[in-house]
Design a protein around this motif. Sequence first.
Motif, short mmCIF file in Angstrom:
data_model
loop_
_atom_site.label_atom_id
_atom_site.label_comp_id
_atom_site.label_asym_id
_atom_site.label_seq_id
_atom_site.Cartn_x
_atom_site.Cartn_y
_atom_site.Cartn_z
N ASP A 84 -36.32 -24.35 -15.34
CA ASP A 84 -34.73 -24.63 -14.81
C ASP A 84 -34.23 -23.09 -14.64
O ASP A 84 -33.45 -22.78 -13.77
CB ASP A 84 -33.79 -25.34 -15.80
CG ASP A 84 -34.33 -26.95 -15.80
OD1 ASP A 84 -35.01 -27.33 -14.75
OD2 ASP A 84 -34.03 -27.35 -16.83
N LEU A 85 -34.50 -22.10 -15.65
CA LEU A 85 -34.03 -21.17 -15.60
C LEU A 85 -34.80 -20.28 -14.37
O LEU A 85 -33.93 -19.55 -13.76
CB LEU A 85 -34.17 -20.15 -16.65
CG LEU A 85 -33.93 -18.74 -16.67
CD1 LEU A 85 -32.66 -18.49 -16.63
CD2 LEU A 85 -34.32 -18.12 -18.21
N GLU A 86 -35.69 -20.65 -14.20
CA GLU A 86 -36.68 -20.07 -12.95
C GLU A 86 -35.97 -20.54 -11.50
O GLU A 86 -35.87 -19.45 -10.73
CB GLU A 86 -38.23 -20.16 -13.12
CG GLU A 86 -38.92 -19.60 -11.88
CD GLU A 86 -39.00 -18.06 -11.86
OE1 GLU A 86 -39.45 -17.58 -10.86
OE2 GLU A 86 -38.59 -17.44 -13.15
N ARG A 87 -35.89 -21.81 -11.58
CA ARG A 87 -35.19 -22.25 -10.50
C ARG A 87 -33.71 -21.65 -10.27
O ARG A 87 -33.34 -21.53 -9.07
CB ARG A 87 -35.13 -23.75 -10.64
CG ARG A 87 -34.71 -24.58 -9.33
CD ARG A 87 -34.44 -26.08 -9.56
NE ARG A 87 -35.81 -26.35 -9.87
CZ ARG A 87 -36.29 -27.17 -10.82
NH1 ARG A 87 -35.29 -27.06 -11.92
NH2 ARG A 87 -37.46 -27.58 -11.26
N GLY A 88 -33.12 -21.39 -11.26
CA GLY A 88 -31.55 -20.75 -11.08
C GLY A 88 -31.94 -19.43 -10.79
O GLY A 88 -30.95 -19.18 -9.76
N ALA A 94 -31.72 -16.57 -3.17
CA ALA A 94 -31.59 -17.28 -1.93
C ALA A 94 -29.91 -17.34 -1.64
O ALA A 94 -29.78 -18.01 -0.48
CB ALA A 94 -32.21 -18.58 -1.86
N LYS A 95 -29.16 -16.73 -2.59
CA LYS A 95 -27.75 -17.03 -2.18
C LYS A 95 -27.24 -18.35 -2.15
O LYS A 95 -26.12 -18.63 -1.42
CB LYS A 95 -27.30 -16.32 -1.01
CG LYS A 95 -27.60 -14.75 -1.18
CD LYS A 95 -27.07 -14.01 0.09
CE LYS A 95 -27.44 -12.49 0.04
NZ LYS A 95 -27.05 -11.61 1.03
N ARG A 96 -27.93 -19.46 -2.85
CA ARG A 96 -27.44 -20.81 -2.75
C ARG A 96 -26.63 -21.17 -4.13
O ARG A 96 -26.08 -22.34 -3.95
CB ARG A 96 -28.69 -21.48 -2.84
CG ARG A 96 -29.50 -21.72 -1.43
CD ARG A 96 -30.72 -22.76 -1.37
NE ARG A 96 -31.48 -22.57 -2.38
CZ ARG A 96 -32.66 -22.02 -2.46
NH1 ARG A 96 -33.04 -21.47 -1.12
NH2 ARG A 96 -33.79 -22.05 -3.16
N ALA A 97 -26.54 -20.09 -5.09
CA ALA A 97 -25.88 -20.20 -6.32
C ALA A 97 -25.57 -18.98 -7.05
O ALA A 97 -26.21 -17.99 -6.54
CB ALA A 97 -26.86 -21.38 -7.37
N CYS A 98 -24.71 -19.09 -7.72
CA CYS A 98 -24.29 -17.84 -8.54
C CYS A 98 -25.31 -17.52 -9.78
O CYS A 98 -26.40 -18.46 -9.93
CB CYS A 98 -22.92 -18.07 -9.42
SG CYS A 98 -22.95 -19.45 -10.56
N HIS A 99 -25.32 -16.62 -10.50
CA HIS A 99 -26.21 -15.94 -11.58
C HIS A 99 -26.38 -17.01 -12.80
O HIS A 99 -25.08 -17.64 -12.88
CB HIS A 99 -25.80 -14.73 -11.84
CG HIS A 99 -26.88 -14.09 -12.91
ND1 HIS A 99 -27.20 -14.22 -13.99
CD2 HIS A 99 -27.76 -13.10 -12.40
CE1 HIS A 99 -28.08 -13.56 -14.41
NE2 HIS A 99 -28.48 -12.74 -13.54
N PRO A 100 -27.50 -17.26 -13.05
CA PRO A 100 -27.44 -18.12 -14.26
C PRO A 100 -26.43 -17.75 -15.27
O PRO A 100 -26.49 -16.45 -15.79
CB PRO A 100 -28.97 -18.20 -14.49
CG PRO A 100 -29.72 -17.72 -13.45
CD PRO A 100 -28.75 -16.85 -12.71
N LYS A 101 -25.98 -18.81 -16.11
CA LYS A 101 -25.00 -18.47 -17.26
C LYS A 101 -25.61 -19.04 -18.45
O LYS A 101 -26.35 -19.97 -18.50
CB LYS A 101 -23.75 -19.09 -16.97
CG LYS A 101 -23.08 -18.54 -15.70
CD LYS A 101 -21.86 -19.11 -15.55
CE LYS A 101 -20.92 -18.68 -14.05
NZ LYS A 101 -19.64 -19.31 -13.94
N PHE A 102 -25.15 -18.50 -19.53
CA PHE A 102 -25.57 -19.05 -20.90
C PHE A 102 -24.97 -20.39 -21.08
O PHE A 102 -24.14 -20.72 -20.86
CB PHE A 102 -25.03 -18.00 -21.99
CG PHE A 102 -26.12 -16.72 -22.05
CD1 PHE A 102 -27.02 -16.49 -22.43
CD2 PHE A 102 -25.43 -15.70 -21.36
CE1 PHE A 102 -27.85 -15.38 -22.38
CE2 PHE A 102 -25.68 -14.42 -21.55
CZ PHE A 102 -27.17 -14.25 -22.09
N LYS A 103 -25.84 -21.32 -21.63
CA LYS A 103 -25.47 -22.49 -22.01
C LYS A 103 -24.60 -22.69 -23.51
O LYS A 103 -24.86 -21.82 -24.28
CB LYS A 103 -26.56 -23.61 -22.21
CG LYS A 103 -27.39 -23.61 -20.89
CD LYS A 103 -28.31 -24.89 -21.04
CE LYS A 103 -29.15 -24.97 -19.78
NZ LYS A 103 -30.27 -26.11 -19.95
#
Length: 410
Positions: A84-88, A94-103
Amino acid sequence: MRLQAYRFEMIPNGAQTSHLGRFAGACRFVYNKALALQKERHERGEKKLGYAGLCKLLTEWRNSAETPWLKDSPVHPLQQTLKDLERGYTNFFAKRACHPKFKQRGNPQSIRFPDPKQFRLDGANARLFLPKLGWIRLRLSRQVEGELKQATIIESNGRWFVSIQTERECEVPVHPEQQRELALDLGARKDFALAISQDGAMVKTLNAYRKAEGRLRHLQRCLSRKKKGSKNRKKARYKVARCHQKVANQRKDFLHKVSNILTRDYGVIIVEDLKVKDMTKAKVNPRQKNKAILDQGWFMFRQLLEYKAEWRGGLVVTIDPAHTSTTCNACGHRDTENRKSPDKFQCVACGHTMLADQNAAINIQRAGHARLACGEDVSHRASGAASVKQEPTEALVDLMSTKALGISVL
């Protein structure tokens, strides 16, 4: 091949609930630890680790003396968090989402078992077998069809649910009402219409959030008065979360019922390609209007229409929403003065008068015809409406009747 998910509520005992909480905590810990490592490598100018490199580190973490409790959790869900982190990161670059955040601990947690060999479903006894948990009872509300692919355990407000994905081979569907078409203009005003057809039939809005605002206001006021870190504050927070969950469930149930009836009775459904995220920005619309739009669930409604129409052999056509509300369907004149009020449309050129949303629905229907017949890029011109040549056979004027929908119609 059709992929379909079945969601059921789980009924774990005390020990199983405790284990599920620890497994979810281990997944959250691995995700946050891997994300922190990636940020450190970025600050040092090093290359980001891939999924394979993170899995090697996961083995070291499980065998480390500092985190021996990671071995108590199944390894596959921990690996899925790294995926999931790799997909994030992939979506971020790819500019489809923001940077991954801590859970965070208070947010809903999930555990995914990607291999069907890791779990078993006993439909006859309504139970599910999971590694290191054993058999867990389910509220099995319907029969699961197809070959099991994966299972995702989700926690929501202290309740645990399982989403089982299946795959099965289906015949290519043919819609029995291929020639029946429906053009929809979506609305959001209080006590008005969620959708209105080209013939003026309406589906009244549910307004689930508006009806629950008084209760939410009371619960949030009680929450603000509780001492931070106390058990009473935790109880109050759960009450607020459960109220929000009830609103979401009501909205989802309503949209499922409406979309099911529409896709069953009409082979072609024409809707606008609305950018809800842009429409609900504070600078675009007043706050009350943004809240009204989000309360209707337009994006979810379109998603439900698309997949249900596909499963039944129907078609959902999307058109450009520009100028559908300000163009006269009689003469084609486009002017913002045509619609001075939310309800009434009166053309300043020819004097044509009708319900504003019905006028928009007729323009949407014509634009959908143009796209179906010619594949042209539809735009509403002041010189005339979009072309309607080679139109499909139109249905009889029996659209969205009260008996068919079972919903009050204005």
